[in-house]
Design an enzyme around this catalytic site. Sequence first.
Site, PDB file in Angstrom:
ATOM      1  N   LYS A  85      33.569   9.467 -27.410  1.00  0.00           N
ATOM      2  CA  LYS A  85      33.185  10.378 -26.328  1.00  0.00           C
ATOM      3  C   LYS A  85      34.043  11.637 -26.354  1.00  0.00           C
ATOM      4  O   LYS A  85      33.537  12.757 -26.288  1.00  0.00           O
ATOM      5  CB  LYS A  85      33.323   9.687 -24.976  1.00  0.00           C
ATOM      6  CG  LYS A  85      32.859  10.547 -23.827  1.00  0.00           C
ATOM      7  CD  LYS A  85      33.703  10.453 -22.586  1.00  0.00           C
ATOM      8  CE  LYS A  85      35.075  11.026 -22.727  1.00  0.00           C
ATOM      9  NZ  LYS A  85      35.880  11.077 -21.520  1.00  0.00           N
ATOM     10  N   ASP A  97      29.941  10.041 -21.005  1.00  0.00           N
ATOM     11  CA  ASP A  97      31.002   9.556 -20.123  1.00  0.00           C
ATOM     12  C   ASP A  97      30.365   8.725 -19.009  1.00  0.00           C
ATOM     13  O   ASP A  97      29.170   8.425 -19.045  1.00  0.00           O
ATOM     14  CB  ASP A  97      31.832  10.723 -19.566  1.00  0.00           C
ATOM     15  CG  ASP A  97      31.044  11.568 -18.570  1.00  0.00           C
ATOM     16  OD1 ASP A  97      29.837  11.314 -18.361  1.00  0.00           O
ATOM     17  OD2 ASP A  97      31.647  12.491 -17.989  1.00  0.00           O
TER      18      ASP A  97
END
Length: 208
Positions: free
Chosen positions: A117, A135
């Site tokens: 991420k 996220d």
Amino acid sequence: MDVARILDTLDQMFPDAHCELNHRNAYELCVAVVLSAQTTDVSVNKATPALFEKYPTVKDLACANQEDVEQCIKKIGLYRSKAKNIIGLAQYAVEHFDGEIPDTMEQLIQLPGVGRKSANVVLSVCFGVPAFAVDTHVERISKRPGFARRNDSVWDVERKLMKKIPKSRWNDMHHKFIFFGRYFCKAKNPSCKDCPLVDICKEKDKKI
Ligand code: SF4
């Protein structure tokens, strides 16, 4: 599902969505993203000016004393492990990438504290590489109107978003998904009664 309608809706609601972690370059964003794990961008933004004033480059941070770094970031959750990670990140970048933050997924995820991420955020925001960072907000928003299923993993969500959303929209939609999740479709008490996507949402009016 009507992907175009969802994208149009988010375009209208959040035309100026952007990365809310303050930064001036890839080094600062990479560090800020690592610091932002399990805390808010606001709290990271309060800590980073002093941190980057003291350690303005990757090489400066690579030479830092851990206790001094901890002092700069001590109001952020998990500050001890994060201090260790950002110093390690800087040291790794000095040793392997000539003091630069790399611009590929393969290299970024070698840096301590940088997962997929975080790497996607740096790639898309700093280097303009098409990527869809997933996220907690993006994951939740993807599952509510139905881009992904409730039990999908983060990687499943990323793959489904990249498949369903045109590549040219990945980078800006990442920010619009986050704004939608942060300011409208919150984890608890989402604004369902005012939501323009309520008719297609699978989770409307649920208190999650
Ligand atoms: S209807 Fe509610 S849960 Fe569904 S997307 Fe809109 S705000 Fe989020």
